[in-house]
Design an enzyme around this catalytic site. Structure first.
Site, PDB file in Angstrom:
ATOM      1  N   TRP A   1       0.836  -1.217   0.000  1.00 46.24           N
ATOM      2  CA  TRP A   1       0.000   0.000   0.000  1.00 46.24           C
ATOM      3  C   TRP A   1       0.852   1.240   0.000  1.00 46.24           C
ATOM      4  CZ3 TRP A   1      -4.184  -1.527  -1.932  1.00 46.24           C
ATOM      5  CH2 TRP A   1      -4.748  -2.742  -1.578  1.00 46.24           C
TER       6      TRP A   1
ATOM      7  N   ASP B   1      -2.180   6.661   6.219  1.00 49.18           N
ATOM      8  CA  ASP B   1      -3.187   5.714   5.737  1.00 49.18           C
ATOM      9  C   ASP B   1      -3.471   4.761   6.902  1.00 49.18           C
ATOM     10  OD1 ASP B   1      -4.600   3.601   4.651  1.00 49.18           O
ATOM     11  OD2 ASP B   1      -3.137   3.150   3.074  1.00 49.18           O
TER      12      ASP B   1
ATOM     13  N   LYS C   1     -12.362  -2.251   6.404  1.00 47.95           N
ATOM     14  CA  LYS C   1     -11.601  -3.172   7.237  1.00 47.95           C
ATOM     15  C   LYS C   1     -12.161  -3.208   8.657  1.00 47.95           C
ATOM     16  CE  LYS C   1      -8.830  -3.556   3.679  1.00 47.95           C
ATOM     17  NZ  LYS C   1      -7.700  -2.715   3.307  1.00 47.95           N
TER      18      LYS C   1
HETATM   19  C1  LIG Z   1      -7.095  -2.229   1.914  1.00 49.37           C
HETATM   20  C2  LIG Z   1      -6.082  -1.147   2.012  1.00 49.37           C
HETATM   21  C3  LIG Z   1      -5.979  -0.130   1.040  1.00 49.37           C
HETATM   22  C4  LIG Z   1      -6.804  -0.128  -0.213  1.00 49.37           C
HETATM   23  O1  LIG Z   1      -8.086   0.284   0.068  1.00 49.37           O
HETATM   24  P1  LIG Z   1      -9.163   0.446  -1.096  1.00 49.37           P
HETATM   25  O2  LIG Z   1     -10.304   1.022  -0.308  1.00 49.37           O
HETATM   26  O3  LIG Z   1      -9.424  -0.898  -1.656  1.00 49.37           O
HETATM   27  O4  LIG Z   1      -8.631   1.389  -2.103  1.00 49.37           O
HETATM   28  C5  LIG Z   1      -5.057   0.860   1.241  1.00 49.37           C
HETATM   29  N1  LIG Z   1      -4.259   0.870   2.331  1.00 49.37           N
HETATM   30  C6  LIG Z   1      -4.326  -0.087   3.275  1.00 49.37           C
HETATM   31  C7  LIG Z   1      -3.426  -0.019   4.462  1.00 49.37           C
HETATM   32  C8  LIG Z   1      -5.239  -1.123   3.143  1.00 49.37           C
HETATM   33  O5  LIG Z   1      -5.317  -2.077   4.082  1.00 49.37           O
END
Ligand SMILES: *Cc1c(COP(=O)(O)O)cnc(C)c1O
Length: 356
Positions: free
Chosen positions: A99, A165, A189
C-alpha cells in the site's frame, strides 16, 4: 456451522451492526422507506451524518480544529488525491509494503518523492526506524500494513505535516490525532461494508492546497459541502455510524484496544509456542490486526491439510497473501475472542497429531 471470519477486507462487522443494517434496509428509522431509497438531502440523513461525526470525534478524541469527510473511491483514491492536494515540491514517504508503494507511485505524478525509510530488504517484515524529515510538504506513512502484518505502535512526532493511511487499524487502538495533519482510509476493514472512505483533516491543511484541482479531487470541496457535494455512499455511511455506536456501547477505543491486545496475544503466543508454526514479523513490529504466520521448517507440506482442518471448524479467510505465503488471521475489532480460540485450538490439535 458457525463461521469465524478472518477476512482481510471487506471484513466482519459486529452482530449488532448487521442487525441494524438489516432493519434499516427494511424500514429506515420508522419512515416506512428503506435506507437504500432515501434521499441524502433529508433531515433524517443529516442526523446520520451528524451522529457519525459526533461519535468519531468522541471515540478518537478528535480536536475541534479537525474536519471529517467521506468519499467513495477507496483508500486508493486518496493515494493520488493526497499528493494532488499537498505535494508542491517534495514529500517524504516511508515504504512499508504494497500500500505504501502504491501511494508512492501515485505521488510521483505530482512532484519529488523521497523514500526516507524502507523495510523492503526483509520482505517488509518490520517497521523501519527513521528521523522525521524537515523541509518537505508532508510525511506519509501506512500505520498498519495489512498484507505483511506490521504496525506502528507509536504516533510520529514531526515538524512537517504527517499524513497516515489508517485503513486497517483505525479505531483499533488509542492514537493522538493532534500529531497528524490528515488520517484517511477505506472503511471496509474495521468500520463498514466496502464503498466509503473516511478522512480526518486538520483545518489549516485546506489553506495549503498547492494547485488548482478538479472539483471532486479538492479536499476543500468535501469539507465545505459536508461530504454532500455529490451523492455520498449513503448505506455504507449508515453502517459506519452503527459501527461507531457499537464501539461506544462496548466501552470505546480503550476497551477495544484491550480486547485486540488480548486476541493478538492469544494467537502470537500460540505461534511462538507451537513447533509447527512460526511468525513472519519481527516481534516489536507485529500488528494487532493482521497476524501472519507460516509452517515452521520441516512442516511446510502440512499447510494445505491445516487449511482444510481449519475450514472444517468454520474458519474463513486465513490464507496468507501471495507475497507472504502461509496464513494471515485478520483480527479486526468485531472479531470475537472465541474465534481466535477456535483457531488456536486447531493449531494445538495439529501439533498434537504431527509434531516430531
Ligand atoms: C485495503 C487497504 C488499502 C486499499 O483500500 P481500497 O479502499 O481498496 O482502495 C489501502 N491501504 C491499506 C493499508 C489497506 O489495508
Amino acid at each position: 456451522m458457525k463461521k469465524h471470519i478472518f477476512n482481510a477486507g471487506p471484513s466482519l462487522l459486529a452482530d449488532e451492526v448487521y442487525e441494524s443494517a438489516i432493519k434499516a434496509i427494511q424500514d429506515f428509522d420508522g419512515s416506512g422507506i428503506s435506507i437504500l431509497s432515501i434521499s441524502h438531502r433529508t433531515p433524517a440523513f443529516d442526523a446520520v451524518m451528524n451522529e457519525a461525526d459526533a461519535l468519531f470525534r468522541e471515540l478518537l478524541q478528535i480536536p475541534d480544529n479537525y474536519k471529517i469527510f467521506y468519499i467513495g473511491g477507496g483508500a486508493s483514491t486518496f493515494f493520488y488525491e493526497v499528493a494532488a492536494n499537498f505535494l508542491g515540491t517534495k514529500a517524504a514517504y516511508v515504504n512499508t509494503g504494497v500500500w505504501s508503494k502504491k501511494a508512492i507511485k501515485e505521488a510521483k505524478r505530482y512532484g519529488e518523492v523521497e523514500v526516507i525509510a524502507s523495510s523492503e530488504d526483509k520482505n517488509f517484515n518490520y517497521i523501519p526506524k527513521f528521523e522525521a524529515p524537515k523541509g518537505v510538504d508532508y510525511l506519509h506513512i501506512t500505520s498498519n500494513n495489512t498484507i505483511y502484518g506490521t504496525e506502528y505502535h507509536y504516533d510520529i512526532d514531526a515538524e512537517v505535516p504527517v499524513i497516515a493511511d489508517m485503513s486497517s487499524n483505525i479505531l483499533s487502538r488509542p492514537i493522538d490525532v493532534s500529531k497528524y495533519a490528515m488520517i484517511y482510509g477505506g472503511a471496509q476493514k474495521n468500520l463498514a461494508p466496502a464503498g466509503v472512505s473516511f478522512a480526518i483533516i486538520r483545518e489549516d491543511m485546506l489553506d495549503k492546497i498547492v494547485r488548482d484541482l478538479p472539483t471532486m479531487v479538492s479536499f476543500k470541496t468535501h469539507v465545505d459541502n459536508n461530504s454532500m457535494f455529490n451523492t455520498p455512499p449513503v448505506f455504507p455511511i449508515y453502517v459506519l455510524k452503527e459501527s461507531l455506536k457499537w464501539l461506544k456501547s462496548i466501552g470505546g477505543v480503550e476497551e477495544i484496544y484491550r480486547r485486540n491486545v488480548e486476541k493478538a496475544e492469544l494467537l502470537y503466543d500460540e505461534i511462538d509456542r507451537n513447533p509447527l508454526f512460526k511468525g513472519t514479523v519481527e516481534k516489536d513490529s507485529r500488528s494487532l490486526m493482521n497476524i501472519c504466520f507460516v509452517m515452521a521448517e520441516g512442516y511446510e507440506e502440512l499447510a494445505p491439510a491445516f487449511m482444510e482442518y481449519t475450514k472444517e471448524h468454520g474458519i474463513v479467510g486465513i490464507k496468507g497473501h501471495r507475497l507472504v505465503g502461509g496464513f494471515r488471521a485478520s483480527c479486526y475489532n468485531a472479531l470475537k475472542k472465541e474465534s481466535v480460540e477456535v483457531l488456536v485450538k486447531c493449531m494445538q490439535d495439529f501439533a498434537a497429531k504431527y509434531a516430531k
